[in-house]
Design a protein around this motif. Structure first.
Motif, PDB file in Angstrom:
ATOM      1  N   ARG A 173      39.018  23.409  42.488  1.00 47.71           N
ATOM      2  CA  ARG A 173      40.392  23.459  42.986  1.00 47.71           C
ATOM      3  C   ARG A 173      40.484  24.351  44.221  1.00 47.71           C
ATOM      4  NH1 ARG A 173      44.979  26.609  42.197  1.00 47.71           N
ATOM      5  NH2 ARG A 173      46.976  25.469  42.251  1.00 47.71           N
ATOM      6  N   ASP A 174      39.811  25.497  44.201  1.00 46.92           N
ATOM      7  CA  ASP A 174      39.887  26.417  45.336  1.00 46.92           C
ATOM      8  C   ASP A 174      39.318  25.784  46.599  1.00 46.92           C
ATOM      9  OD1 ASP A 174      41.060  28.343  43.782  1.00 46.92           O
ATOM     10  OD2 ASP A 174      39.232  29.476  43.433  1.00 46.92           O
ATOM     11  N   ALA A 175      38.189  25.085  46.460  1.00 45.72           N
ATOM     12  CA  ALA A 175      37.592  24.432  47.625  1.00 45.72           C
ATOM     13  C   ALA A 175      38.500  23.334  48.156  1.00 45.72           C
ATOM     14  CB  ALA A 175      36.219  23.871  47.256  1.00 45.72           C
ATOM     15  N   MET A 176      39.082  22.572  47.253  1.00 50.58           N
ATOM     16  CA  MET A 176      39.964  21.487  47.676  1.00 50.58           C
ATOM     17  C   MET A 176      41.177  22.027  48.424  1.00 50.58           C
ATOM     18  SD  MET A 176      43.093  19.951  46.610  1.00 50.58           S
ATOM     19  CE  MET A 176      43.194  20.463  44.897  1.00 50.58           C
ATOM     20  N   LEU A 177      41.774  23.119  47.932  1.00 46.68           N
ATOM     21  CA  LEU A 177      42.924  23.709  48.605  1.00 46.68           C
ATOM     22  C   LEU A 177      42.533  24.283  49.965  1.00 46.68           C
ATOM     23  CD1 LEU A 177      44.667  25.486  45.580  1.00 46.68           C
ATOM     24  CD2 LEU A 177      45.408  23.413  46.773  1.00 46.68           C
ATOM     25  N   ALA A 178      41.312  24.848  50.054  1.00 48.04           N
ATOM     26  CA  ALA A 178      40.846  25.381  51.334  1.00 48.04           C
ATOM     27  C   ALA A 178      40.688  24.262  52.356  1.00 48.04           C
ATOM     28  CB  ALA A 178      39.528  26.117  51.139  1.00 48.04           C
ATOM     29  N   LEU A 179      40.149  23.143  51.920  1.00 46.77           N
ATOM     30  CA  LEU A 179      39.980  21.998  52.813  1.00 46.77           C
ATOM     31  C   LEU A 179      41.333  21.466  53.278  1.00 46.77           C
ATOM     32  CD1 LEU A 179      38.453  19.748  54.222  1.00 46.77           C
ATOM     33  CD2 LEU A 179      38.137  18.626  52.004  1.00 46.77           C
ATOM     34  N   LYS A 180      42.280  21.371  52.366  1.00 46.61           N
ATOM     35  CA  LYS A 180      43.625  20.910  52.734  1.00 46.61           C
ATOM     36  C   LYS A 180      44.261  21.842  53.758  1.00 46.61           C
ATOM     37  CE  LYS A 180      45.315  18.244  48.772  1.00 46.61           C
ATOM     38  NZ  LYS A 180      46.347  18.175  47.713  1.00 46.61           N
ATOM     39  N   ALA A 181      44.070  23.155  53.572  1.00 46.89           N
ATOM     40  CA  ALA A 181      44.656  24.118  54.500  1.00 46.89           C
ATOM     41  C   ALA A 181      44.017  24.018  55.876  1.00 46.89           C
ATOM     42  CB  ALA A 181      44.491  25.532  53.944  1.00 46.89           C
ATOM     43  N   ALA A 182      42.720  23.709  55.908  1.00 48.97           N
ATOM     44  CA  ALA A 182      42.005  23.640  57.183  1.00 48.97           C
ATOM     45  C   ALA A 182      42.406  22.415  57.984  1.00 48.97           C
ATOM     46  CB  ALA A 182      40.496  23.639  56.940  1.00 48.97           C
ATOM     47  N   ARG A 183      42.589  21.270  57.311  1.00 49.25           N
ATOM     48  CA  ARG A 183      42.947  20.046  58.027  1.00 49.25           C
ATOM     49  C   ARG A 183      43.800  19.168  57.109  1.00 49.25           C
ATOM     50  NH1 ARG A 183      38.343  17.566  61.479  1.00 49.25           N
ATOM     51  NH2 ARG A 183      38.723  19.604  62.448  1.00 49.25           N
ATOM     52  N   PRO A 184      45.114  19.315  57.194  1.00 48.46           N
ATOM     53  CA  PRO A 184      46.020  18.566  56.307  1.00 48.46           C
ATOM     54  C   PRO A 184      45.921  17.052  56.467  1.00 48.46           C
ATOM     55  CG  PRO A 184      47.154  20.403  57.374  1.00 48.46           C
ATOM     56  CD  PRO A 184      45.827  20.283  58.043  1.00 48.46           C
ATOM     57  N   THR A 185      45.380  16.563  57.583  1.00 45.30           N
ATOM     58  CA  THR A 185      45.290  15.113  57.784  1.00 45.30           C
ATOM     59  C   THR A 185      44.242  14.460  56.894  1.00 45.30           C
ATOM     60  OG1 THR A 185      43.782  15.494  59.640  1.00 45.30           O
ATOM     61  CG2 THR A 185      46.123  15.215  60.164  1.00 45.30           C
ATOM     62  N   ILE A 186      43.342  15.260  56.341  1.00 47.73           N
ATOM     63  CA  ILE A 186      42.372  14.728  55.378  1.00 47.73           C
ATOM     64  C   ILE A 186      43.059  14.609  54.017  1.00 47.73           C
ATOM     65  CG2 ILE A 186      40.260  15.244  54.084  1.00 47.73           C
ATOM     66  CD1 ILE A 186      39.125  16.477  56.608  1.00 47.73           C
ATOM     67  N   PHE A 187      42.929  13.451  53.384  1.00 46.49           N
ATOM     68  CA  PHE A 187      43.502  13.290  52.051  1.00 46.49           C
ATOM     69  C   PHE A 187      42.511  13.872  51.041  1.00 46.49           C
ATOM     70  CE2 PHE A 187      44.282  11.174  48.033  1.00 46.49           C
ATOM     71  CZ  PHE A 187      45.656  11.313  47.910  1.00 46.49           C
ATOM     72  N   ALA A 188      42.770  15.075  50.584  1.00 47.11           N
ATOM     73  CA  ALA A 188      41.868  15.773  49.660  1.00 47.11           C
ATOM     74  C   ALA A 188      42.428  15.716  48.247  1.00 47.11           C
ATOM     75  CB  ALA A 188      41.680  17.227  50.100  1.00 47.11           C
ATOM     76  N   GLU A 189      41.595  15.269  47.314  1.00 45.80           N
ATOM     77  CA  GLU A 189      42.019  15.131  45.919  1.00 45.80           C
ATOM     78  C   GLU A 189      41.181  16.034  45.030  1.00 45.80           C
ATOM     79  OE1 GLU A 189      42.751  11.727  42.469  1.00 45.80           O
ATOM     80  OE2 GLU A 189      41.457  11.273  44.175  1.00 45.80           O
ATOM     81  N   HIS A 190      41.878  16.750  44.140  1.00 48.49           N
ATOM     82  CA  HIS A 190      41.200  17.556  43.129  1.00 48.49           C
ATOM     83  C   HIS A 190      40.723  16.613  42.023  1.00 48.49           C
ATOM     84  CE1 HIS A 190      41.499  20.797  39.770  1.00 48.49           C
ATOM     85  NE2 HIS A 190      40.285  20.741  40.274  1.00 48.49           N
ATOM     86  N   ALA A 228      37.030  14.035  47.803  1.00 49.65           N
ATOM     87  CA  ALA A 228      37.184  14.345  46.380  1.00 49.65           C
ATOM     88  C   ALA A 228      36.313  15.550  46.038  1.00 49.65           C
ATOM     89  CB  ALA A 228      36.780  13.155  45.520  1.00 49.65           C
ATOM     90  N   GLU A 229      36.904  16.508  45.331  1.00 44.27           N
ATOM     91  CA  GLU A 229      36.185  17.742  45.006  1.00 44.27           C
ATOM     92  C   GLU A 229      36.709  18.304  43.689  1.00 44.27           C
ATOM     93  OE1 GLU A 229      34.192  21.025  44.423  1.00 44.27           O
ATOM     94  OE2 GLU A 229      33.613  19.518  45.914  1.00 44.27           O
ATOM     95  N   ALA A 230      35.780  18.748  42.816  1.00 44.79           N
ATOM     96  CA  ALA A 230      36.156  19.249  41.489  1.00 44.79           C
ATOM     97  C   ALA A 230      36.664  20.678  41.523  1.00 44.79           C
ATOM     98  CB  ALA A 230      34.974  19.139  40.537  1.00 44.79           C
TER      99      ALA A 230
END
Length: 388
Positions: A281-298, A277-279
């Motif tokens: 948005r840019d960081a959350m999208l970067a994390l999703k792009a790096a490893r899509p298997t992590i469930f990242a929520e804005h 979980a991350e507030a």
């Protein structure tokens, strides 16, 4: 005699007298002068103590490590939290800081670039630095020449530097490039110094002016897209120390929540199924792009903390909040059944407040790893392990 160092860096005698620039073991004469003791070293930098980048260059490593540990122990004691086991203090070495924010100002034909002086808006014009990575310091003098052509008289700018995978990511705030000559000067500067990215912010947000290939930072073996002015641990070796402490806390957990996840410093180094979980948005999208298997929520955890029912699904929780701590989220954690918590903090005071809440609800603070990433400063970080 000086017996300890206070939170702001002054030496303190047994009688409670505060003495600037004194180290444990120093003797204080009746006229206030300091007779150096065994832990008082010669500061390596000519700018000390005027430069605000360092407050404790007069301490040797033993006493500086003691200061880092004591800051945490004192904060816990003030909250009546039983002291846990302490791992050895990790100190980042000199010239290891990979990100920094410097100030710049043009006065006549001169451009000053450096950290602001302690408790002042005056800039200490940096001619040497013992904390920055050489790649960052190498840009200071060239920046003076570049800004001399771009900064109006008496105007100020902020220079933010981060060492990325592709080279230095440079963001200059408070300047604009409205002419062809200025644009060409920026391009030549970026090429000459092999920058990873060069951006300007004239008040409307960062605008990229040079980025030959997308800039990344490698975390947990994954290249993560690096947003403008994103948070990153100050040193690579300090990051490793914190990651190892978090891994030890969460070892064996099949489901893990990483709260205040940022770019994924910890999420990308954890095994099992990871929710982040991350507030930002840019960081959350970067994390999703790096490893899509992590469930990242804005998700802004200050406005919408995870409730106990959500938390109970996890076998371990990692949290790395800003300096204010995570009181609302910790109150939910305190009432949960999560068996393990790894808490990373850059503020011993807010950490101790949150630790008191967890301990009062049945958690045991088992171990703290103190980390001094900001060498010779009063800034202290830590990784703590809680169990229920």
């Amino acid at each position: 005699m000086i017996v300890r160092v206070a939170a702001r860096g002054e030496g303190v005698t047994a009688g409670g007298r505060f003495v600037p620039l004194a180290a444990p073991g120093d003797l204080v004469e009746s006229d206030g002068s300091v007779l150096p003791g065994p832990h008082h070293q010669v500061p390596p930098c000519r700018h000390f103590p005027e430069c605000g980048g360092c407050q404790l260059q007069h301490l040797d490593d033993e006493s500086y490590a003691g200061f880092v540990r004591d800051r945490i122990a004192s904060a816990l004691a003030a909250q009546h939290v039983p002291l846990p086991d302490f791992a050895p203090v990790h100190l980042s070495p000199p010239n290891s800081r990979r990100r920094a924010s410097l100030s710049a100002q043009r006065i006549g034909k001169r451009v000053l670039v450096g950290f602001k002086q302690e408790r002042s808006n005056r800039i200490e014009d940096m001619r040497e630095c013992h904390i920055l990575r050489p790649e960052l310091f190498a840009l200071v003098d060239p920046l003076r020449r570049l800004l001399a052509t771009m900064l109006p008289e008496r105007r100020s700018a902020t220079v933010k530097m981060t060492l990325a995978d592709q080279g230095v990511d440079l963001l200059i705030e408070g300047v604009s490039a409205d002419t062809l000559a200025a644009v060409e000067a920026l391009t030549e500067f970026a090429q000459e110094h092999s920058l990873g990215r060069l951006s300007l912010d004239d008040g409307l947000g960062p605008q990229t002016r040079w980025e030959p290939v997308p800039v990344t930072i490698t975390l947990g073996g994954a290249p993560v897209p690096l947003p403008h002015d994103a948070f990153l641990q100050a040193t690579a070796d300090g990051e490793v120390a914190l990651v190892q402490a978090v891994q030890a806390s969460a070892d064996g957990a099949a489901t893990i929540a990483d709260l205040f996840a940022g770019l994924g410093t910890f999420a990308l180094n954890l095994k099992g199924r990871v929710y982040a979980a991350e507030a930002s948005r840019d960081a959350m999208l970067a994390l999703k792009a790096a490893r899509p298997t992590i469930f990242a929520e804005h998700r802004d955890l200050y406005r919408r903390s995870l409730g106990t029912a959500e938390l109970d699904r996890f076998e371990a929780v990692v949290l790395d909040p800003p300096r204010a701590g995570a009181e609302a989220q910790v109150r939910e954690l305190a009432g949960s059944s999560v068996p393990r918590i790894a808490y990373v903090s850059c503020n011993p005071a807010s950490f101790a407040r949150d630790a008191r809440l967890l301990v009062a609800c049945g958690y045991r603070l088992e171990r703290v790893t103190p980390v001094g990433q900001f060498r010779w400063s009063t800034h202290v970080e830590l990784a703590a392990s809680f169990r229920k």
